[in-house]
Design an enzyme around this catalytic site. Sequence first.
Site, PDB file in Angstrom:
ATOM      1  N   GLU A 134      13.369   0.188  -2.336  1.00  0.00           N
ATOM      2  CA  GLU A 134      13.422  -1.190  -1.798  1.00  0.00           C
ATOM      3  C   GLU A 134      14.059  -2.105  -2.841  1.00  0.00           C
ATOM      4  O   GLU A 134      13.564  -3.199  -3.112  1.00  0.00           O
ATOM      5  CB  GLU A 134      12.007  -1.683  -1.444  1.00  0.00           C
ATOM      6  CG  GLU A 134      11.276  -0.771  -0.490  1.00  0.00           C
ATOM      7  CD  GLU A 134       9.901  -1.289  -0.057  1.00  0.00           C
ATOM      8  OE1 GLU A 134       9.574  -2.464  -0.322  1.00  0.00           O
ATOM      9  OE2 GLU A 134       9.167  -0.507   0.561  1.00  0.00           O
ATOM     10  N   GLU A 155       1.748   1.944  -0.941  1.00  0.00           N
ATOM     11  CA  GLU A 155       0.970   0.963  -1.719  1.00  0.00           C
ATOM     12  C   GLU A 155      -0.536   1.208  -1.734  1.00  0.00           C
ATOM     13  O   GLU A 155      -1.328   0.300  -1.486  1.00  0.00           O
ATOM     14  CB  GLU A 155       1.267  -0.453  -1.213  1.00  0.00           C
ATOM     15  CG  GLU A 155       2.738  -0.809  -1.299  1.00  0.00           C
ATOM     16  CD  GLU A 155       3.060  -2.209  -0.785  1.00  0.00           C
ATOM     17  OE1 GLU A 155       2.155  -2.884  -0.267  1.00  0.00           O
ATOM     18  OE2 GLU A 155       4.223  -2.628  -0.895  1.00  0.00           O
TER      19      GLU A 155
HETATM   20  C1  XIL Z   1       8.549  -6.774   3.934  1.00  0.00           C
HETATM   21  C2  XIL Z   1       9.639  -7.157   4.921  1.00  0.00           C
HETATM   22  O1  XIL Z   1      10.870  -7.193   4.235  1.00  0.00           O
HETATM   23  C3  XIL Z   1       9.338  -8.491   5.551  1.00  0.00           C
HETATM   24  O2  XIL Z   1      10.264  -8.773   6.597  1.00  0.00           O
HETATM   25  C4  XIL Z   1       7.911  -8.509   6.104  1.00  0.00           C
HETATM   26  O3  XIL Z   1       7.613  -9.803   6.568  1.00  0.00           O
HETATM   27  C5  XIL Z   1       6.912  -8.104   5.062  1.00  0.00           C
HETATM   28  O4  XIL Z   1       7.269  -6.839   4.528  1.00  0.00           O
HETATM   29  N1  XIL Z   1       6.917  -3.609   0.294  1.00  0.00           N
HETATM   30  C6  XIL Z   1       7.156  -2.854   1.425  1.00  0.00           C
HETATM   31  C7  XIL Z   1       7.956  -3.446   2.527  1.00  0.00           C
HETATM   32  O5  XIL Z   1       6.812  -1.660   1.462  1.00  0.00           O
HETATM   33  O6  XIL Z   1       7.596  -2.930   3.776  1.00  0.00           O
HETATM   34  C8  XIL Z   1       7.870  -4.958   2.513  1.00  0.00           C
HETATM   35  O7  XIL Z   1       8.767  -5.442   3.505  1.00  0.00           O
HETATM   36  C9  XIL Z   1       8.208  -5.512   1.141  1.00  0.00           C
HETATM   37  C10 XIL Z   1       7.244  -4.996   0.106  1.00  0.00           C
END
Ligand code: XIL
Length: 364
Positions: free
Chosen positions: A258, A153
Site C-alpha cells: 500500500e 492488521e
Molecule cells: C483505506 C482506503 O484507502 C479508504 O478509502 C477507506 O476509507 C479506509 O481504508 N490500511 C489498509 C487499507 O489495509 O485497506 C486502508 O484503505 C488504508 C490502511
Amino acid sequence: MKNQCVVALLLTATSLPVSLLAQSIPSLKDAFKNDFGIGTCLNVSQIEERDPKTTAFIARQFNMATPENVMKSALLHPGWDTYTFEMADKLVEFGQKHNIKINGHTLIWHSQLPGFVRRIHSQDSLRTFFTDHIKTVAGRYKGKVFSWDVVNEALNEDGTLRKSVFLQHLGDTYITDAFRLAQEASPGTELYYNDYNNEQPAKRAGCIAIIKKIKDAGVRIDGVGIQGHWHVGKVPLAEIEESINQYAALGLKVMFTELDIEVLPRNVQGADVGQRMTANATSNPYPDALPDSVQQQLAADYEALFKLFLKHKDKVSRVTFWGVNDGDSWLNNWPVRGRTNYPLLFDRNDNPKPAFYSVVKLGK
Ligand code: XIL
C-alpha cells in the site's frame, strides 16, 4: 457532413495529444518486468471504467491490483445471509480483461466490518460469521484472484495481538484458523499476512511470531505484506531492509502492498484508519502545489526505496501503490478530511512527477 468533419477534427485535436503523451511516458510495469510486479489499488470509478483514458493509463502502468474497498467485509457482506458481489466481480473481470493480477483485500480485518458484526457479542455467532465469510468469499474467487490478504492488521505497535473483536471472541488461534479456512476454500491462491509498521522491530517480531505459529500448525502462508505508508524524509530504509531479510529467511515472499509517502504534517503515526486528527490553520499547507524542495525529497525517498527493492528483487515479489494518482489517494482524507496531498508518482492529471522519473530510470 461539414459539421461532422469539424467535430472529428476537434475530437482529434483534443484527445490525441493526451493519449500520445500517455504513450510516451515510460511504463512502470515494463521497467520492472524482470524484477517484481507493480500494482495499484482501484476504486469503484476505476473498476467501472468510467473514464477510458484512466483505464488505458492503468493498463499501461500496472500489472497487479488490489481493491481499495470493494472486497472489505462491510461492502461484500452487509447482512448475515446477504453478499453483494457485483463490484468485486467487476474487479475480477477488469483484471482478466487488462491482464492484471488481483490481490484480494481482505478477508479478516477489525476495520470496515459490517454493522451486524459490530453488534455480535457471542463467540458462537462470531465463529459463524468468520467461517461463513472466509468460505464464501475465498470460495467464490477461487482461481479468480491471484492472492488474498487473509488477515490484515492483527498487531499492536509493541508486537502483541490487537484486541480486536476476533481476538476477544475467538482467541489467539484465529489467525491460523483464517489461513486454514482460506487454504481449504481456495487451494491455489497465495495467502498473505498484511500490516503497517511491521518493518519496525517490535511489530516485526510479533509478525514473525504469527508466521511461525501458522507454519507450526502445518498451515500455508506464502507471503507477508508491508503496507508502506511512510513519511517524506523519514522512510525507515534500514528497518525495511532488515525486515525483507528476516521475512524472506522464513521462506516467505515479501511485498510492499500500500505504498505512499505522506508529505503533509501529521501527528498520527502508522495507518490506523480509526484514528483522526482535527484540522487547523497549518494542516493543509500546499492547497495549490507542492514546493520544489518537498518534491525533490519525495523523489529522493522513492529512488532510495526502489534501489532497496531492486537490491532484494529475489525476495520482493510486488510493489503496490495505494492509488493511481495523487487525486485518488486516501491521504487527501485521512487522518484529516479535505486536504491536498501528494504521496504518489503521478499528479492529479496522471502526469509523472519527478519521483516517477527517479524510480522508472532504475528499471531495465
Ligand atoms: C483505506 C482506503 O484507502 C479508504 O478509502 C477507506 O476509507 C479506509 O481504508 N490500511 C489498509 C487499507 O489495509 O485497506 C486502508 O484503505 C488504508 C490502511
